[in-house]
Design a protein around this motif. Structure first.
Motif, short mmCIF file in Angstrom:
data_model
loop_
_atom_site.label_atom_id
_atom_site.label_comp_id
_atom_site.label_asym_id
_atom_site.label_seq_id
_atom_site.Cartn_x
_atom_site.Cartn_y
_atom_site.Cartn_z
N CYS A 1 0.72 -1.25 0.10
CA CYS A 1 -0.17 0.11 -0.16
C CYS A 1 0.75 1.20 0.12
N HIS A 2 1.88 1.23 0.84
CA HIS A 2 2.73 2.51 0.98
C HIS A 2 3.48 2.65 -0.45
N LEU A 3 3.99 1.37 -1.10
CA LEU A 3 4.65 1.40 -2.49
C LEU A 3 4.04 1.85 -3.45
N VAL A 4 2.68 1.39 -3.40
CA VAL A 4 1.97 2.06 -4.31
C VAL A 4 1.36 3.41 -4.34
N PHE A 5 1.33 3.82 -3.03
CA PHE A 5 0.91 5.16 -2.75
C PHE A 5 2.23 6.06 -3.17
N GLU A 6 3.32 5.87 -3.01
CA GLU A 6 4.47 6.53 -3.03
C GLU A 6 4.66 6.66 -4.92
N ALA A 7 4.39 5.46 -5.51
CA ALA A 7 4.60 5.05 -6.92
C ALA A 7 3.57 5.97 -7.46
N LEU A 8 2.30 6.10 -7.07
CA LEU A 8 1.13 6.86 -7.71
C LEU A 8 1.61 8.38 -7.70
N ALA B 1 3.18 8.45 -11.53
CA ALA B 1 1.94 8.54 -12.08
C ALA B 1 0.99 9.65 -12.03
N ASP B 2 1.64 10.83 -11.33
CA ASP B 2 0.82 12.05 -11.29
C ASP B 2 -0.46 11.65 -10.37
N GLY B 3 -0.78 10.64 -9.66
CA GLY B 3 -1.89 10.36 -8.76
C GLY B 3 -2.99 9.75 -9.53
N MET B 4 -2.36 9.13 -10.84
CA MET B 4 -3.61 8.60 -11.56
C MET B 4 -3.29 7.14 -11.61
N PRO B 5 -4.44 6.48 -11.20
CA PRO B 5 -4.16 4.99 -11.04
C PRO B 5 -4.29 4.26 -12.27
N GLU B 6 -4.68 4.72 -13.29
CA GLU B 6 -5.03 4.17 -14.73
C GLU B 6 -3.24 4.28 -15.25
N ARG B 7 -2.65 5.29 -15.10
CA ARG B 7 -1.59 5.57 -15.40
C ARG B 7 -0.52 4.57 -14.70
N PHE C 1 -5.36 -3.59 -10.29
CA PHE C 1 -6.00 -2.45 -10.75
C PHE C 1 -6.91 -1.99 -9.59
N LEU C 2 -7.87 -2.85 -9.10
CA LEU C 2 -8.69 -2.33 -7.85
C LEU C 2 -8.13 -1.70 -6.73
N MET C 3 -6.82 -2.41 -6.28
CA MET C 3 -6.25 -1.92 -5.29
C MET C 3 -5.54 -0.74 -5.42
N VAL C 4 -5.01 -0.46 -6.79
CA VAL C 4 -4.25 0.85 -7.08
C VAL C 4 -5.34 1.95 -6.91
N ALA D 1 -5.41 5.14 -4.48
CA ALA D 1 -5.56 6.49 -5.14
C ALA D 1 -6.69 7.33 -4.49
N GLU D 2 -7.68 6.57 -4.04
CA GLU D 2 -8.96 7.23 -3.47
C GLU D 2 -8.60 7.65 -2.04
N SER D 3 -8.06 6.76 -1.35
CA SER D 3 -8.25 6.75 0.21
C SER D 3 -6.79 6.81 0.67
N GLY D 4 -5.59 6.81 0.02
CA GLY D 4 -4.54 7.09 0.53
C GLY D 4 -3.69 5.42 0.94
N ALA D 5 -2.66 5.59 1.66
CA ALA D 5 -1.87 4.38 1.81
C ALA D 5 -2.58 3.67 2.85
N MET D 6 -3.25 4.21 3.76
CA MET D 6 -4.15 3.44 4.82
C MET D 6 -5.10 2.78 4.37
#
Length: 86
Positions: free
Chosen positions: A32-39, A43-49, A71-74, A78-83
């Motif tokens: 979750c933290h890894l994806v949040f940082e990567a987003l 990816a400019d905060g865009m889950p699709e990107r 994709f669903l987790m990303v 993106a919507e709710s943050g790392a938590m």
């Protein structure tokens, strides 16, 4: 919590290391933290990107991955943050 396969995780870790040089240690323990940082860094905060970055060659890169779940987790992060995974 880990939901990425090791190949998906390695793509993000490698790209973040190339981009920033330092990776938040929480991202090495929790996807979750890894994806949040990567987003935000890749990816400019865009889950699709971010999903497209991870799966740029479709299923050929990550045979063990559940692409829909990734994709669903990303999207959730993106919507709710790392938590969102907590």
């Amino acid at each position: 919590m880990q939901f990425l396969t090791s190949s998906e995780r390695n793509v993000l870790l490698d790209l973040l290391q190339q981009r920033d040089g330092e990776i938040d240690v929480r991202g090495q323990e929790c996807d979750c933290h890894l994806v949040f940082e990567a987003l935000h860094l890749l990816a400019d905060g865009m889950p699709e990107r971010l999903y497209a970055i991870i799966h740029h060659q479709g299923r050929r890169d990550h045979l063990q991955a559940n692409a829909g779940n990734t994709f669903l987790m990303v999207q959730k992060i993106a919507e709710s943050g790392a938590m969102a995974c907590g």
